[in-house]
Enzyme design. Sequence first.
Site, PDB file in Angstrom:
ATOM      1  N   GLU A  24      34.319  51.317  12.756  1.00 44.23           N
ATOM      2  CA  GLU A  24      34.455  52.262  14.000  1.00 44.23           C
ATOM      3  C   GLU A  24      35.932  52.295  14.386  1.00 44.23           C
ATOM      4  O   GLU A  24      36.571  51.109  14.336  1.00 44.23           O
ATOM      5  CB  GLU A  24      33.519  51.734  15.170  1.00 44.23           C
ATOM      6  CG  GLU A  24      32.285  51.929  14.787  1.00 44.23           C
ATOM      7  CD  GLU A  24      31.159  51.476  15.930  1.00 44.23           C
ATOM      8  OE1 GLU A  24      30.247  51.801  15.765  1.00 44.23           O
ATOM      9  OE2 GLU A  24      31.809  50.587  16.771  1.00 44.23           O
ATOM     10  N   LYS A  26      38.506  51.914  17.327  1.00 44.96           N
ATOM     11  CA  LYS A  26      38.560  51.265  18.434  1.00 44.96           C
ATOM     12  C   LYS A  26      39.207  52.008  19.677  1.00 44.96           C
ATOM     13  O   LYS A  26      40.484  52.319  19.641  1.00 44.96           O
ATOM     14  CB  LYS A  26      39.350  49.994  18.032  1.00 44.96           C
ATOM     15  CG  LYS A  26      39.364  48.885  19.178  1.00 44.96           C
ATOM     16  CD  LYS A  26      40.245  47.656  18.813  1.00 44.96           C
ATOM     17  CE  LYS A  26      40.144  46.334  19.881  1.00 44.96           C
ATOM     18  NZ  LYS A  26      40.706  46.685  21.217  1.00 44.96           N
ATOM     19  N   GLU A  74      32.206  52.286  25.604  1.00 49.70           N
ATOM     20  CA  GLU A  74      33.486  52.286  25.884  1.00 49.70           C
ATOM     21  C   GLU A  74      34.055  53.317  26.761  1.00 49.70           C
ATOM     22  O   GLU A  74      33.632  54.573  26.538  1.00 49.70           O
ATOM     23  CB  GLU A  74      34.584  52.293  24.630  1.00 49.70           C
ATOM     24  CG  GLU A  74      36.035  51.858  25.009  1.00 49.70           C
ATOM     25  CD  GLU A  74      36.317  50.572  25.168  1.00 49.70           C
ATOM     26  OE1 GLU A  74      37.650  50.161  25.355  1.00 49.70           O
ATOM     27  OE2 GLU A  74      35.375  49.683  25.072  1.00 49.70           O
ATOM     28  N   PHE A 115      28.194  52.742  21.565  1.00 52.75           N
ATOM     29  CA  PHE A 115      28.243  52.523  20.483  1.00 52.75           C
ATOM     30  C   PHE A 115      27.068  51.396  19.835  1.00 52.75           C
ATOM     31  O   PHE A 115      26.983  51.043  18.829  1.00 52.75           O
ATOM     32  CB  PHE A 115      29.657  52.064  19.993  1.00 52.75           C
ATOM     33  CG  PHE A 115      30.154  51.016  20.796  1.00 52.75           C
ATOM     34  CD1 PHE A 115      29.615  49.380  20.912  1.00 52.75           C
ATOM     35  CD2 PHE A 115      31.002  51.104  21.664  1.00 52.75           C
ATOM     36  CE1 PHE A 115      30.242  48.616  21.637  1.00 52.75           C
ATOM     37  CE2 PHE A 115      31.499  50.173  22.658  1.00 52.75           C
ATOM     38  CZ  PHE A 115      31.364  48.857  22.372  1.00 52.75           C
ATOM     39  N   LYS A 191      37.700  42.726  15.155  1.00 52.38           N
ATOM     40  CA  LYS A 191      38.659  43.747  15.606  1.00 52.38           C
ATOM     41  C   LYS A 191      39.963  43.691  14.707  1.00 52.38           C
ATOM     42  O   LYS A 191      40.356  42.472  14.611  1.00 52.38           O
ATOM     43  CB  LYS A 191      38.713  43.966  17.071  1.00 52.38           C
ATOM     44  CG  LYS A 191      39.396  42.489  17.323  1.00 52.38           C
ATOM     45  CD  LYS A 191      39.686  42.432  19.157  1.00 52.38           C
ATOM     46  CE  LYS A 191      39.709  41.000  19.673  1.00 52.38           C
ATOM     47  NZ  LYS A 191      39.823  41.005  21.160  1.00 52.38           N
TER      48      LYS A 191
END
Length: 208
Positions: A24, A26, A74, A115, A191
Site C-alpha cells: 500500500e 504510505k 490515515e 485500510f 514500512k
Amino acid sequence: MDASDLMLATLHRRPFSDPGWLFEIKYDGYRCLVRKTGERVDLLSRNGNLMNGSFPEIAEAVAAVPGEFVWDAELTVDDDTGRSSFERLQRRAVTRTPKNVRAAAKSDPARLYVFDALSIEGEDIRDLPLSERKERLRESFEATRTLICASGIVGAGEFVFAEAVKRDLEGMVAKRLDSPYTKGRSRDWLKIKHAGYGRPAALGWGRK
C-alpha cells in the site's frame, strides 16, 4: 478498543515483491483509530487524542456510515494535485475555533484513508487474516471523496514503491496477507520509506 491497540509497522530498508504480501502507498498524515458506537464517533490519534473538533467533516462522514465498527485509518489533507500535504494537515490540526474550523474544512478538506478494521458490527475480527479483514472492510461501506477504502496491490511491491518515488510520496507499507491484527510493533507490517521525500517535522498528535 483504543489507540493503544493499533498495529505498528517495522522499518524495512528495501522494497521487495512477494505474492504473499499486500503493498500500500504510505499516506503522509495522522494515524487514526476510528470508533463508531451507536451515534457516537471518536477519531483518536495514535497518542489517544480526540480529533473530532478539528476535523468535523470526517466525523460527520463516519457518522453517516451504517452500523458500528472500529477502523484503522490515515487522516490526511491533500493539495490541489491530490498529493497528501502534511503542512496543510498541521494547519488544520491547530485550528480550534468553530468559525475557523468551518472555513478550514472548506479551503483544505480532509480525507480518511481506511485500510483495516478491528471490529465490524460488534464482532472482533482481529484474528482473521488481513485478506479477509480487507474483504469485510470493503463490504462494510461505500467509498466517497471523504472516506476512501485503501486497497493496495498484491505481490508487486517494487512497482508500488517505484510509483511512490515517481510521485514523490512518503513510501509504502508491506503487509503479510495471512497475518492477524496484533497490538504494537510487528514484522508482519513493514514500512519502506522514500529516502528523498521531505516534509516539515511532525507536531501535535503523533505519527506512525
